[in-house]
Design an enzyme around this catalytic site. Structure first.
Site, short mmCIF file in Angstrom:
data_model
loop_
_atom_site.label_atom_id
_atom_site.label_comp_id
_atom_site.label_asym_id
_atom_site.label_seq_id
_atom_site.Cartn_x
_atom_site.Cartn_y
_atom_site.Cartn_z
CD GLU A 1 31.54 -12.06 30.21
OE1 GLU A 1 32.35 -11.61 31.03
OE2 GLU A 1 31.55 -11.74 29.00
CG ASP B 1 27.01 -5.45 30.60
OD1 ASP B 1 27.27 -6.13 29.60
OD2 ASP B 1 27.86 -4.76 31.20
#
Length: 503
Positions: A186, A17
């Protein structure tokens, strides 16, 4: 004129991420660190290709009592890194606690104590935005269905410009249930560009999803959407969730991850431009590139986050993280080289996955050999120490002091569903109390184990295919432990930790 090229991935290990910013001529990256300590790694680059690890922003996970034992897939999820008001800011979501924030005047700190900005279950992937022209600040975040019961939507807030409080209860600004074919939206990253509010956000799941872009004239919407990066006919599955950055010369680039099984999430660098329709175009017309010319930036020496360690003075390098908040005395400093780990007493001697005192680093996503020298200094019966390949299944090799007091080489493993480990090979004597350990990690993270107790290297056990946790790639780990008892249980020494290419 020829241009130097780079090859993806630019970070060939589990830097999950990633978020990246530029400050002056320097680029900085942070990534998810989940339940490992220290957390929030901080990487530096001058060319977006060569990266070094310069520190961590989080020295202990909070609240501390929640992280005294391993919680491998919890903790720090999908941080956002920003620079505002001459400070570095990191916001992240802990799916069980809420949204946290830390900040610092310099990338190396000192970083503030974690501040809980919004308490709640399932609040993940926050990203702030300061609109200095209008003296406004905003925050967007996503939702984890496992904790909140909802997902696939983004919630927006007004935020106080000092980053300490939210000014409203929040509003759903993108509901992807209303967008045909979209799911698991997301990881939003929030920007202002060309008079638009932009949200760059992935959807479709980590292994097979795509990168989306959303734009609106107002922060609270309505937003229109477009897919701007997807796998196409490449072998880069699920290319998404990352960062848009610009160079001083005005080039645009996008860094994202690719989920690769036991290796975790590897970081790729994609060219980016703004199309005639005003939307971003990432990669080669929306599909990832494998090789590309380097960014228009000054040439830099080849660099990557460190892996090898001689442990000078007993100190371990920045690449190492514990599997929970550490306690004083787990690793002791001394005048020479080599890591000295205390044999921590535990009732969990038969399951490394439960140990907080594993010192770990990321598994490289290429064929490598991992080697370390080990000496068991403990006289405690049942004391053991070793080198592990750790995921929801694991295998380790090392030394153990047997019931008769002799030191034995042992090789053990545990399957994902097993609550205790088993022998992977017959133990054999290690009369000097020393061993050279080696793990050769080939394609698809298939591991072969070797040991040398003084009479040459020998293979041990069957091939072991490393496995990830749910969200975390497999880890390399060093540990020392002893059964429950009283008094100090001694220590183990590790020397010359090396990772070398098998190419």
């Amino acid at each position: 004129m020829t241009h130097e090229t780079y090859t993806n991935p630019v970070l060939n290990a589990d830097w999950s991420d990633p978020d990246v910013i530029r400050v002056g001529d320097d680029f900085y990256l942070t990534a998810s660190s989940f339940g490992r300590v220290p957390g929030l790694p901080l990487l530096h680059s001058r060319d977006l290709v060569n990266w070094t690890l310069v520190g961590h922003a989080l020295q202990r996970l909070e609240p501390a009592e929640e992280f005294t034992t391993p919680r491998h897939d919890s903790g720090v999820w999908a941080p956002a890194l920003r620079y505002h008001d001459e400070r570095f800011w990191i916001f992240w979501g802990d799916p069980d606690q809420g949204i946290f924030q830390v900040n610092a005047p310099e990338i190396r700190g000192p970083w503030t104590h974690p501040h809980l900005l919004k308490e709640g279950k399932g609040l993940i992937d926050p990203c702030p935005l300061w609109d200095d022209d209008h003296d406004e600040a905003y925050l967007v975040h996503a939702w984890a269905k496992s904790r909140a019961g909802i997902k696939n939507r983004l919630t927006g807030h007004r935020m106080h410009p000092d980053g300490t409080t939210l000014l409203d209860d929040g509003k759903v600004i993108v509901d992807a249930d209303r967008i045909p074919g979209w799911f698991t939206l997301e990881g939003p990253k929030l920007h202002l560009h060309d008079g638009w509010f932009w949200i760059l956000a992935p959807a479709g799941g980590v292994e097979t999803g795509w990168q989306g872009a959303f734009r609106s004239r107002g922060f609270f919407g309505p937003y229109e959407e477009k897919v701007v990066l997807e796998q196409g006919d490449t072998d880069v599955n699920g290319p998404h969730q990352g960062a848009w950055v610009s160079t001083p010369s005005g080039e645009d680039w996008f860094l994202h991850f690719q989920q690769r099984g036991a290796y975790g999430r590897l970081v790729h660098l994609q060219p980016m431009r703004w199309g005639d329709d005003g939307w971003p175009v990432i990669g080669d017309a929306g599909v990832p590139v494998a090789v590309h010319r380097k960014p228009d930036l000054p040439p830099q020496p080849t660099a990557a986050p460190a892996t090898d360690d001689d442990f000078p003075g007993g100190r371990y390098g920045r690449q190492w993280q514990w599997t929970a908040n550490p306690q004083d005395g787990w690793a002791t400093h001394h005048s020479g080289d080599g890591l000295r780990l205390t044999c921590v007493r535990t009732a969990d001697t038969d399951d490394l996955r439960r140990l907080p005192n594993l010192l770990t680093q990321r598994l490289p996503a290429e064929p490598v050999a991992v080697e370390v020298e080990l000496r068991l200094h403990s006289q405690e019966l049942g004391a053991r120490a070793g080198l592990a390949v750790l995921g929801d299944a694991y295998s380790w090799i090392g030394l153990q002091r047997g019931a008769d007091g002799t030191v034995m080489f042992v090789h053990r493993f545990a399957e994902p569903v097993a609550d205790r480990e088993r022998d992977a090979s017959e133990p054999c004597p290690a009369p000097s109390g020393r061993v050279r350990l080696r793990v050769e990690i080939g394609r698809d993270a298939r591991c072969r184990f070797f040991y040398d107790v003084g009479d040459g290297p020998r293979p041990s056990g069957q091939v072991f295919a490393a496995t990830p946790w749910r969200w975390v790639g497999a880890l390399l780990g060093l540990f020392a432990l002893a059964p429950v008892g009283t008094g100090h249980a001694g220590a183990a020494g590790f020397d010359r930790f090396r990772i070398s290419s098998l190419h």
